[in-house]
Design a protein around this motif. Structure first.
Motif, PDB file in Angstrom:
ATOM      1  N   VAL A  52       0.808  -1.232   0.000  1.00 60.54           N
ATOM      2  CA  VAL A  52       0.000   0.000   0.000  1.00 60.54           C
ATOM      3  C   VAL A  52       0.841   1.282   0.000  1.00 60.54           C
ATOM      4  CG1 VAL A  52      -0.234  -0.033   2.525  1.00 60.54           C
ATOM      5  CG2 VAL A  52      -1.989   1.080   1.176  1.00 60.54           C
ATOM      6  N   TRP A 102      -3.994   0.038  -5.067  1.00 61.95           N
ATOM      7  CA  TRP A 102      -3.827   0.857  -3.858  1.00 61.95           C
ATOM      8  C   TRP A 102      -5.169   1.082  -3.176  1.00 61.95           C
ATOM      9  CZ3 TRP A 102      -5.955   5.884  -3.371  1.00 61.95           C
ATOM     10  CH2 TRP A 102      -5.719   6.446  -2.118  1.00 61.95           C
ATOM     11  N   ARG A 110      -5.938  -0.108   0.548  1.00 60.10           N
ATOM     12  CA  ARG A 110      -6.190   0.966   1.514  1.00 60.10           C
ATOM     13  C   ARG A 110      -7.546   0.738   2.197  1.00 60.10           C
ATOM     14  NH1 ARG A 110      -3.611   6.031   3.324  1.00 60.10           N
ATOM     15  NH2 ARG A 110      -5.327   6.889   4.461  1.00 60.10           N
ATOM     16  N   ILE A 115       5.279  -4.287  16.420  1.00 63.72           N
ATOM     17  CA  ILE A 115       4.649  -4.454  15.099  1.00 63.72           C
ATOM     18  C   ILE A 115       4.543  -5.933  14.732  1.00 63.72           C
ATOM     19  CG2 ILE A 115       6.535  -4.286  13.361  1.00 63.72           C
ATOM     20  CD1 ILE A 115       3.366  -2.216  13.344  1.00 63.72           C
ATOM     21  N   ALA A 131       7.373   0.692   7.686  1.00 61.90           N
ATOM     22  CA  ALA A 131       6.610   1.863   8.147  1.00 61.90           C
ATOM     23  C   ALA A 131       6.172   1.710   9.589  1.00 61.90           C
ATOM     24  CB  ALA A 131       5.389   2.068   7.259  1.00 61.90           C
ATOM     25  N   GLY A 132       5.999   0.457  10.044  1.00 60.78           N
ATOM     26  CA  GLY A 132       5.396   0.232  11.343  1.00 60.78           C
ATOM     27  C   GLY A 132       6.360   0.260  12.508  1.00 60.78           C
ATOM     28  N   THR A 136       8.194   4.783  14.528  1.00 57.41           N
ATOM     29  CA  THR A 136       7.905   4.976  15.955  1.00 57.41           C
ATOM     30  C   THR A 136       9.195   4.919  16.777  1.00 57.41           C
ATOM     31  OG1 THR A 136       7.222   2.674  15.837  1.00 57.41           O
ATOM     32  CG2 THR A 136       5.481   4.280  16.096  1.00 57.41           C
ATOM     33  N   LEU A 185       7.070  15.352  16.971  1.00 53.63           N
ATOM     34  CA  LEU A 185       6.845  15.108  15.547  1.00 53.63           C
ATOM     35  C   LEU A 185       6.873  16.396  14.713  1.00 53.63           C
ATOM     36  CD1 LEU A 185       4.107  12.372  15.861  1.00 53.63           C
ATOM     37  CD2 LEU A 185       6.265  12.123  14.636  1.00 53.63           C
ATOM     38  N   VAL A 241       9.193  12.278  10.949  1.00 56.82           N
ATOM     39  CA  VAL A 241      10.029  11.110  10.622  1.00 56.82           C
ATOM     40  C   VAL A 241      10.451  11.135   9.154  1.00 56.82           C
ATOM     41  CG1 VAL A 241      10.105   8.617  10.562  1.00 56.82           C
ATOM     42  CG2 VAL A 241       8.878   9.754  12.390  1.00 56.82           C
ATOM     43  N   LEU A 242       9.490  11.461   8.268  1.00 61.69           N
ATOM     44  CA  LEU A 242       9.838  11.611   6.848  1.00 61.69           C
ATOM     45  C   LEU A 242       9.926  13.114   6.574  1.00 61.69           C
ATOM     46  CD1 LEU A 242       7.372   8.959   5.361  1.00 61.69           C
ATOM     47  CD2 LEU A 242       9.811   8.688   5.753  1.00 61.69           C
ATOM     48  N   LEU A 269       8.151  18.640   4.690  1.00 60.80           N
ATOM     49  CA  LEU A 269       7.445  18.595   5.983  1.00 60.80           C
ATOM     50  C   LEU A 269       8.316  19.227   7.068  1.00 60.80           C
ATOM     51  CD1 LEU A 269       5.795  15.041   5.990  1.00 60.80           C
ATOM     52  CD2 LEU A 269       5.201  17.059   4.676  1.00 60.80           C
ATOM     53  N   CYS A 319      -1.014   8.879   6.484  1.00 60.53           N
ATOM     54  CA  CYS A 319      -0.500   7.675   7.151  1.00 60.53           C
ATOM     55  C   CYS A 319      -1.655   6.814   7.665  1.00 60.53           C
ATOM     56  CB  CYS A 319       0.401   8.094   8.306  1.00 60.53           C
ATOM     57  SG  CYS A 319       0.947   6.695   9.286  1.00 60.53           S
ATOM     58  N   LEU A 320      -1.629   5.561   7.273  1.00 57.29           N
ATOM     59  CA  LEU A 320      -2.675   4.636   7.734  1.00 57.29           C
ATOM     60  C   LEU A 320      -2.504   4.294   9.205  1.00 57.29           C
ATOM     61  CD1 LEU A 320      -3.170   1.837   5.066  1.00 57.29           C
ATOM     62  CD2 LEU A 320      -4.946   2.999   6.349  1.00 57.29           C
ATOM     63  N   GLY A 321      -1.254   4.351   9.683  1.00 57.01           N
ATOM     64  CA  GLY A 321      -0.974   3.891  11.045  1.00 57.01           C
ATOM     65  C   GLY A 321      -0.962   5.004  12.078  1.00 57.01           C
ATOM     66  N   ALA A 366       0.122   4.533  15.831  1.00 61.14           N
ATOM     67  CA  ALA A 366       1.435   5.059  16.239  1.00 61.14           C
ATOM     68  C   ALA A 366       1.303   5.956  17.468  1.00 61.14           C
ATOM     69  CB  ALA A 366       2.063   5.838  15.088  1.00 61.14           C
ATOM     70  N   LEU A 401       3.121   5.167  20.924  1.00 62.83           N
ATOM     71  CA  LEU A 401       4.139   6.100  21.443  1.00 62.83           C
ATOM     72  C   LEU A 401       3.792   6.531  22.863  1.00 62.83           C
ATOM     73  CD1 LEU A 401       4.662   8.246  18.230  1.00 62.83           C
ATOM     74  CD2 LEU A 401       6.415   6.896  19.376  1.00 62.83           C
TER      75      LEU A 401
HETATM   76  C1  HEM Z   1       5.459   8.292  14.259  1.00 64.53           C
HETATM   77  C2  HEM Z   1       5.050   7.370  13.451  1.00 64.53           C
HETATM   78  C3  HEM Z   1       4.711   7.561  11.993  1.00 64.53           C
HETATM   79  C4  HEM Z   1       4.869   8.646  11.174  1.00 64.53           C
HETATM   80  C5  HEM Z   1       5.442  10.017  11.528  1.00 64.53           C
HETATM   81  C6  HEM Z   1       4.363   8.275   9.867  1.00 64.53           C
HETATM   82  C7  HEM Z   1       4.350   9.116   8.772  1.00 64.53           C
HETATM   83  C8  HEM Z   1       3.857   8.765   7.532  1.00 64.53           C
HETATM   84  C9  HEM Z   1       3.852   9.620   6.383  1.00 64.53           C
HETATM   85  C10 HEM Z   1       4.418  11.038   6.333  1.00 64.53           C
HETATM   86  C11 HEM Z   1       3.283   8.923   5.367  1.00 64.53           C
HETATM   87  C12 HEM Z   1       3.080   9.416   3.938  1.00 64.53           C
HETATM   88  C13 HEM Z   1       4.255   8.978   3.115  1.00 64.53           C
HETATM   89  C14 HEM Z   1       4.219   9.483   1.709  1.00 64.53           C
HETATM   90  O1  HEM Z   1       3.278  10.091   1.275  1.00 64.53           O
HETATM   91  O2  HEM Z   1       5.192   9.243   1.019  1.00 64.53           O
HETATM   92  C15 HEM Z   1       2.914   7.625   5.862  1.00 64.53           C
HETATM   93  C16 HEM Z   1       2.296   6.644   5.121  1.00 64.53           C
HETATM   94  C17 HEM Z   1       1.996   5.397   5.613  1.00 64.53           C
HETATM   95  N1  HEM Z   1       2.165   4.942   6.890  1.00 64.53           N
HETATM   96 FE1  HEM Z   1       2.940   5.973   8.445  1.00 64.53          FE
HETATM   97  N2  HEM Z   1       3.923   6.982   9.923  1.00 64.53           N
HETATM   98  C18 HEM Z   1       4.102   6.507  11.198  1.00 64.53           C
HETATM   99  C19 HEM Z   1       3.775   5.248  11.678  1.00 64.53           C
HETATM  100  C20 HEM Z   1       3.157   4.263  10.963  1.00 64.53           C
HETATM  101  C21 HEM Z   1       2.767   2.970  11.494  1.00 64.53           C
HETATM  102  C22 HEM Z   1       2.987   2.513  12.944  1.00 64.53           C
HETATM  103  C23 HEM Z   1       2.206   2.270  10.472  1.00 64.53           C
HETATM  104  C24 HEM Z   1       1.626   0.889  10.460  1.00 64.53           C
HETATM  105  C25 HEM Z   1       1.268   0.225  11.507  1.00 64.53           C
HETATM  106  C26 HEM Z   1       2.230   3.141   9.291  1.00 64.53           C
HETATM  107  C27 HEM Z   1       1.752   2.799   8.053  1.00 64.53           C
HETATM  108  C28 HEM Z   1       1.749   3.643   6.951  1.00 64.53           C
HETATM  109  C29 HEM Z   1       1.265   3.227   5.654  1.00 64.53           C
HETATM  110  C30 HEM Z   1       0.718   1.860   5.286  1.00 64.53           C
HETATM  111  C31 HEM Z   1       1.410   4.335   4.797  1.00 64.53           C
HETATM  112  C32 HEM Z   1       1.046   4.413   3.328  1.00 64.53           C
HETATM  113  C33 HEM Z   1      -0.364   4.954   3.136  1.00 64.53           C
HETATM  114  C34 HEM Z   1      -0.727   5.138   1.671  1.00 64.53           C
HETATM  115  O3  HEM Z   1       0.145   5.415   0.851  1.00 64.53           O
HETATM  116  O4  HEM Z   1      -1.922   5.056   1.353  1.00 64.53           O
HETATM  117  N3  HEM Z   1       2.810   4.334   9.645  1.00 64.53           N
HETATM  118  N4  HEM Z   1       3.272   7.536   7.194  1.00 64.53           N
END
Ligand code: HEM
Length: 501
Positions: free
Chosen positions: A115, A123, A127, A180, A306-307, A311, A366, A371-372, A400, A444-446, A450, A454
């Motif tokens: 995803v 996707w 999603r 995770i 990502a998971g 974090t 944050l 993170v990104l 960001l 972000c799905l998570g 998260a 945290l």
């Molecule tokens: C502090 C923790 C986290 C931060 C700051 C964060 C941040 C982000 C960001 C900025 C994106 C967008 C990336 C992009 O557009 O290129 C993203 C996407 C995503 N994140 Fe997180 N994330 C975190 C934790 C998690 C966790 C714990 C999970 C899963 C359990 C997760 C699953 C995902 C997934 C699956 C996507 C893709 C969603 C999509 O494209 O439709 N994230 N995250």
């Protein structure tokens, strides 16, 4: 006989189309100010001879010179850099610009069509069913595991409570990888490997190689794999795949041995259950056949990246700031005492919700350390940014890190001040000046998972230890990586707290 000339005619025709298409983008994009560029290498020359340690700062200089809007060229790929909330909003809110930028294609052999990088109908479907697996009832059932993992984390840190400084990042990573694996995969980390740091190192190296490829746009695919970096990439990819295959294998055995019906009943009643995200994906695979084996591995690898790294990095930065601000640490400790009333850690969702100041600490962490720090999108239609047209085919680079340190929206932007997130201070804030989890259809799905994780882990650390950091925020040297890191790790020392009756 005719095949060869025909081949060259088609090739020539293809090249003309490509050059024409690039020229269309080029003519429009060149109206936007930006650094000087050269054919083939684009603006890459700006970073030639700059050491890996200095790239973050060199990039900062370029941004400082052209902010808040400029164009650059990564080889022949045109990029537009956006760092104003209004500009970010145009891209992030759109349901059209949801294709990830070219950097992500280097993740493809690893994350497959998971995803994080998949597109179109695939996707959308992934999603949709994953969103339901982050339902609050399911998250609610995770609180006990969060509390258990928090306690294992502090237990693991016990041997380090000896007055010396140590890097908190690897311990945080082992802890969040454990979370995770248990919650997303339903498989305890200890069953998968007795050397989790090996997986963590592999993930780090893999993302480092992805960055290397991005900075070397002339190294195209078949040649990359002949280089030492390419051979390393193949080797690490194999080890990462072995890790996820092991998880799938354990999970399949588990599913054969346990009654899946029982776990479904558990999920519906909101009780602690063993229906992990991986179970949900496997159910969809079995029931509808909509998930292929390679989708499954891609999704697993996505969760395994990502998971946990996200974090782990955030909790490390939060601990770092607590160790720099004794008053903030004390205030968080007192809030915790009030909420858990004689217990050591929060064990219910209600208690986690009551930790409002801790939530502000996490949000402020944050803000300073998204993170990104940069995310990208491939623009599929022209967009208008102020007086400039940004043509379809351009990669939008969304800053960001930049937007969240913009003094117009966050006065004294480098100061760690959790009170910025008190409800009364949020009223007039632009919705797109704070986007650590991105925003819009590809956010972000998570995120909720998260934030809860945290909170639970940090609460555990605060309740057991007093933290002191080795360096101040001003002394931190950042590292240009996919995720926001410090060059020398994050060193803290911890001192045991007595349990207050
Ligand atoms: C502090 C923790 C986290 C931060 C700051 C964060 C941040 C982000 C960001 C900025 C994106 C967008 C990336 C992009 O557009 O290129 C993203 C996407 C995503 N994140 Fe997180 N994330 C975190 C934790 C998690 C966790 C714990 C999970 C899963 C359990 C997760 C699953 C995902 C997934 C699956 C996507 C893709 C969603 C999509 O494209 O439709 N994230 N995250």
């Amino acid at each position: 006989m005719l095949v060869l000339p025909l081949f060259f005619v088609v090739l020539l025709w293809y090249l003309i189309i490509c050059i024409k298409w690039k020229k269309n983008i080029f003519d429009v994009l060149e109206k936007i100010p930006g650094p000087k560029w050269y054919p083939f290498i684009g603006t890459y020359h700006l970073f030639r001879g700059v050491s890996r340690e200095e790239i973050f700062y060199k990039f900062g200089e370029v941004v400082g010179q052209y902010a808040p809007l400029f164009r650059s060229w990564n080889g022949s790929v045109g990029e537009v850099h956006l760092m104003k909330p209004d500009h970010l909003q145009i891209v992030l809110k759109s349901s059209v610009h949801i294709i990830k930028g070219p950097l992500y294609k280097y993740l493809f052999p690893w994350l497959g069509e998971g995803v994080f990088i998949s597109e179109g109908a695939k996707w959308f479907l992934q999603r949709k069913f994953l969103t339901s697996s982050f339902h609050f009832k399911i998250l609610d059932s995770f609180t006990e595991t969060f509390a258990d993992k928090g306690l294992s984390f502090v237990k693991k840190l016990e041997s380090k409570a000896n007055g010396t400084y140590f890097d908190i990042v690897p311990d945080s990573a082992v802890c969040t990888l454990g979370v995770i694996c248990e919650l997303a995969m339903g498989v305890p980390l200890e069953q998968i490997t007795d050397n989790p740091l090996r997986h963590i190192k592999n993930v780090y190296e893999m993302t480092e190689l992805v960055i290397w490829r991005y900075w070397n746009p002339l190294v195209k695919d078949p040649f990359f794999y002949l280089l030492p970096q390419g051979r390393r990439y193949t080797k690490i990819l194999k080890e990462l795949d072995d890790f996820s295959n092991k998880v799938i294998q354990i999970k399949r055995t588990q599913r054969l041995n346990t009654s899946k019906r029982d776990s479904m009943v558990g999920a519906e009643s909101g009780k602690k259950n063993n229906l992990s995200f991986l179970d949900i994906i496997m159910d969809a695979k079995e029931k509808y056949g909509t998930v292929t084996n390679s989708d499954l591995r891609g999704l697993m690898n996505t969760f395994l990246l990502a998971g946990y790294e996200t974090t782990a990095i955030t909790i490390s930065w939060a601990i770092f700031h607590l160790g720099n601000s004794p008053e903030i640490q004390q205030k968080a400790y007192e809030e915790l005492q009030r909420v858990v009333k004689g217990k050591r850690v929060p064990t219910t969702m209600e208690e986690l919700h009551q930790l409002k100041f801790l939530e502000c600490i996490i949000k402020e962490t944050l803000r300073l350390y998204p993170v990104l720090p940069l995310i990208t999108r491939e623009l599929t239609e022209d967009i208008q940014i102020e007086n400039y047209t940004v043509p379809a085919g351009t990669q939008a680079v969304l800053h960001l890190f930049g937007v969240q340190r913009d003094p117009e929206h966050f006065p004294e932007p480098n100061k760690f001040d959790p009170d910025r997130f008190l409800p009364e201070n949020l009223k007039d804030r632009h919705p797109f000046c704070y986007v650590p989890f991105s925003a819009g259809p590809r956010n972000c799905l998570g995120m909720r998972f998260a934030l809860l994780e945290l909170k639970a882990l940090l609460a555990s650390v605060i309740s057991h230890y007093k933290i002191t950091s080795m360096v101040t925020p001003e002394e931190i040297k950042f590292f240009a990586h996919v995720m926001i890191r410090s060059q020398n790790g994050i060193h803290v020392k911890i001192e045991k707290r007595d349990l207050v009756a």
